[in-house]
Design a protein around this motif. Structure first.
Motif, mmCIF file in Angstrom:
data_model
loop_
_atom_site.group_PDB
_atom_site.id
_atom_site.type_symbol
_atom_site.label_atom_id
_atom_site.label_comp_id
_atom_site.label_asym_id
_atom_site.label_seq_id
_atom_site.Cartn_x
_atom_site.Cartn_y
_atom_site.Cartn_z
ATOM 1 N N LYS A 1 8.203 -11.968 -7.627
ATOM 2 C CA LYS A 1 8.531 -13.280 -6.984
ATOM 3 C C LYS A 1 7.249 -14.155 -7.069
ATOM 4 N N SER A 2 6.249 -13.681 -6.398
ATOM 5 C CA SER A 2 5.094 -14.360 -6.452
ATOM 6 C C SER A 2 4.510 -14.891 -7.834
ATOM 7 N N LEU A 3 4.442 -13.860 -8.829
ATOM 8 C CA LEU A 3 4.203 -14.215 -10.249
ATOM 9 C C LEU A 3 5.102 -15.168 -10.762
ATOM 10 N N GLU A 4 6.270 -15.360 -10.563
ATOM 11 C CA GLU A 4 7.300 -16.317 -10.905
ATOM 12 C C GLU A 4 6.781 -17.892 -10.561
ATOM 13 N N LYS A 5 6.300 -18.014 -9.305
ATOM 14 C CA LYS A 5 5.640 -19.136 -8.802
ATOM 15 C C LYS A 5 4.250 -19.618 -9.441
ATOM 16 N N ASN A 6 3.725 -18.898 -10.102
ATOM 17 C CA ASN A 6 2.338 -19.344 -10.618
ATOM 18 C C ASN A 6 2.666 -19.922 -12.026
ATOM 19 N N LYS A 7 1.625 -20.697 -12.248
ATOM 20 C CA LYS A 7 1.723 -21.559 -13.642
ATOM 21 C C LYS A 7 1.170 -20.835 -14.935
ATOM 22 N N ASP A 8 0.657 -19.365 -14.622
ATOM 23 C CA ASP A 8 -0.065 -18.787 -15.671
ATOM 24 C C ASP A 8 1.010 -18.003 -16.480
ATOM 25 N N GLN A 9 2.078 -18.137 -16.190
ATOM 26 C CA GLN A 9 3.095 -17.333 -16.999
ATOM 27 C C GLN A 9 3.071 -15.829 -17.196
ATOM 28 N N LEU A 10 2.568 -15.287 -15.937
ATOM 29 C CA LEU A 10 2.102 -13.877 -15.886
ATOM 30 C C LEU A 10 3.343 -13.148 -15.579
ATOM 31 N N THR A 11 3.707 -11.900 -16.097
ATOM 32 C CA THR A 11 4.673 -10.927 -15.501
ATOM 33 C C THR A 11 4.031 -9.838 -15.065
ATOM 34 N N ILE A 12 4.724 -8.699 -14.559
ATOM 35 C CA ILE A 12 4.348 -7.504 -13.833
ATOM 36 C C ILE A 12 3.619 -6.593 -15.176
ATOM 37 N N GLU A 13 4.068 -6.940 -16.426
ATOM 38 C CA GLU A 13 3.277 -6.355 -17.436
ATOM 39 C C GLU A 13 1.986 -6.621 -17.583
ATOM 40 N N THR B 1 -5.893 -9.938 -7.047
ATOM 41 C CA THR B 1 -4.541 -10.431 -7.074
ATOM 42 C C THR B 1 -4.055 -10.350 -5.524
ATOM 43 N N GLU B 2 -3.325 -11.356 -5.179
ATOM 44 C CA GLU B 2 -2.870 -11.181 -3.757
ATOM 45 C C GLU B 2 -1.498 -11.922 -3.543
ATOM 46 N N PHE B 3 -0.730 -11.267 -2.670
ATOM 47 C CA PHE B 3 0.561 -12.136 -2.367
ATOM 48 C C PHE B 3 1.060 -11.694 -0.732
ATOM 49 N N MET B 4 1.890 -12.341 -0.437
ATOM 50 C CA MET B 4 2.207 -12.211 0.866
ATOM 51 C C MET B 4 3.722 -11.790 1.038
ATOM 52 N N ILE B 5 4.121 -11.031 1.956
ATOM 53 C CA ILE B 5 5.468 -10.778 2.485
ATOM 54 C C ILE B 5 5.734 -11.145 4.012
ATOM 55 N N PRO B 6 6.677 -12.311 3.812
ATOM 56 C CA PRO B 6 6.967 -13.101 5.198
ATOM 57 C C PRO B 6 7.317 -12.092 6.228
ATOM 58 N N PHE B 7 7.087 -12.159 7.616
ATOM 59 C CA PHE B 7 7.599 -11.320 8.733
ATOM 60 C C PHE B 7 9.201 -11.065 8.571
ATOM 61 N N ASP B 8 9.923 -12.146 8.169
ATOM 62 C CA ASP B 8 11.297 -12.071 8.253
ATOM 63 C C ASP B 8 12.012 -10.967 7.257
ATOM 64 N N ASP B 9 11.000 -11.103 6.090
ATOM 65 C CA ASP B 9 11.440 -10.010 5.132
ATOM 66 C C ASP B 9 11.078 -8.537 5.562
ATOM 67 N N VAL B 10 10.043 -8.376 6.170
ATOM 68 C CA VAL B 10 9.264 -7.122 6.453
ATOM 69 C C VAL B 10 9.559 -6.520 7.781
ATOM 70 N N GLU B 11 10.236 -7.307 8.632
ATOM 71 C CA GLU B 11 10.419 -6.794 9.944
ATOM 72 C C GLU B 11 11.056 -5.493 10.018
ATOM 73 N N SER B 12 12.053 -5.153 9.236
ATOM 74 C CA SER B 12 12.773 -3.857 9.323
ATOM 75 C C SER B 12 12.027 -2.834 9.005
ATOM 76 N N TYR B 13 10.842 -3.027 8.421
ATOM 77 C CA TYR B 13 9.950 -1.694 7.968
ATOM 78 C C TYR B 13 8.597 -1.523 9.012
ATOM 79 N N LEU B 14 8.564 -2.615 10.016
ATOM 80 C CA LEU B 14 7.395 -2.474 10.931
ATOM 81 C C LEU B 14 7.849 -1.477 12.073
ATOM 82 N N LYS B 15 6.973 -0.638 12.313
ATOM 83 C CA LYS B 15 6.678 -0.095 13.511
ATOM 84 C C LYS B 15 6.461 -0.829 14.834
ATOM 85 N N MET B 16 5.644 -1.803 14.836
ATOM 86 C CA MET B 16 5.126 -2.686 15.884
ATOM 87 C C MET B 16 5.748 -4.178 15.590
ATOM 88 N N ASN B 17 6.734 -4.355 16.246
ATOM 89 C CA ASN B 17 7.269 -5.667 16.034
ATOM 90 C C ASN B 17 6.756 -6.714 17.321
#
Length: 239
Positions: free
Chosen positions: A173-185, A223-239
């Protein structure tokens, strides 16, 4: 001096704590000792002489040293800086005929997240010993806010497989937002998606950083990206 944390602009987030627990406070320490090589160190240090602050400072210093390309075992950062300078002086003496720019070693840390459970400190280093370019590294160090001990991913993620699948989707999803037309490949050198070694907390969510060369060519840099807390909350042991 090279600016080595250009993209880490996260706001320090401090949750309210109970009256029984006093969160660590930090000073910024600057090494001002003169060296022949271009050496600088600006890092976060927990104040006081409590068990918590001593644990934090020991783990931060060890993490900084581990990030550096030093062949010698050094017990403190001051010795590492002196050893780098001595190595540079020895090189200049042995190869006086070579017209090379001065060696560089720059260390910078930033307290990027602090709650009553977790502290995340970004450690950035830049080393140059001649050649085409220097060596940049970022390390996200997660510490238990109450003990100062280092926290690993298994300490705060309850389902690594599920989290990996989520991270892959967020990476694409983060790659789709950039302007370099990069893909996971363009990443991972033909191998399957893998989590980075550096995963840390910010005010908005989990930050994932791959260092230069880890998953792509030097030209692509970090190469960096972020996962919002709303999306990752169910995987966190420390909420």
């Amino acid at each position: 001096m090279k600016h080595i944390i250009p993209f880490l602009i996260f706001v320090i987030f401090l949750n309210s704590c109970s009256s029984e627990f006093k969160p660590a406070t930090f000073d910024t320490i600057t090494v001002e000792e003169p060296f022949e090589a271009e050496i600088s160190a600006v890092y976060s240090k927990a104040t006081g002489n409590s068990e918590l602050s001593n644990s934090i400072n020991s783990n931060v210093e060890n993490a900084i040293i581990a990030t550096l390309n030093t062949s010698e075992s050094k017990i403190n950062l001051t010795d590492v800086l002196k050893a780098f300078n001595e190595e540079y002086l020895s090189f200049r003496k042995d190869y006086a005929e070579i017209d090379e720019p001065a060696w560089e070693l720059h260390i910078e840390t930033e307290l990027v997240y602090q709650s009553d459970a977790i502290i995340t400190i970004a450690i950035s280093t830049y080393e140059f010993k001649g050649g085409a370019h220097g060596n940049d590294k970022i390390k996200l160090l997660n510490l238990d806010a109450k003990s100062g001990k280092t926290i690993q991913i298994n300490d705060f993620i309850n389902d690594i497989d599920g989290f990996t699948a989520l991270a892959k989707a967020q990476f694409i999803k983060s790659l789709e937002k950039n302007k370099d037309q990069l893909t996971i490949e363009n990443f991972f050198f033909g191998e399957p998606f893998q989590l980075p070694e550096n995963i840390g907390f910010s005010e908005e969510g989990l930050v994932l950083i791959y260092n230069v060369y880890e998953v792509a060519s030097y030209d692509l840099g970090y190469t960096e990206f972020m996962i919002p807390f709303d999306d990752v909350e169910s995987y966190l042991k420390m909420n």
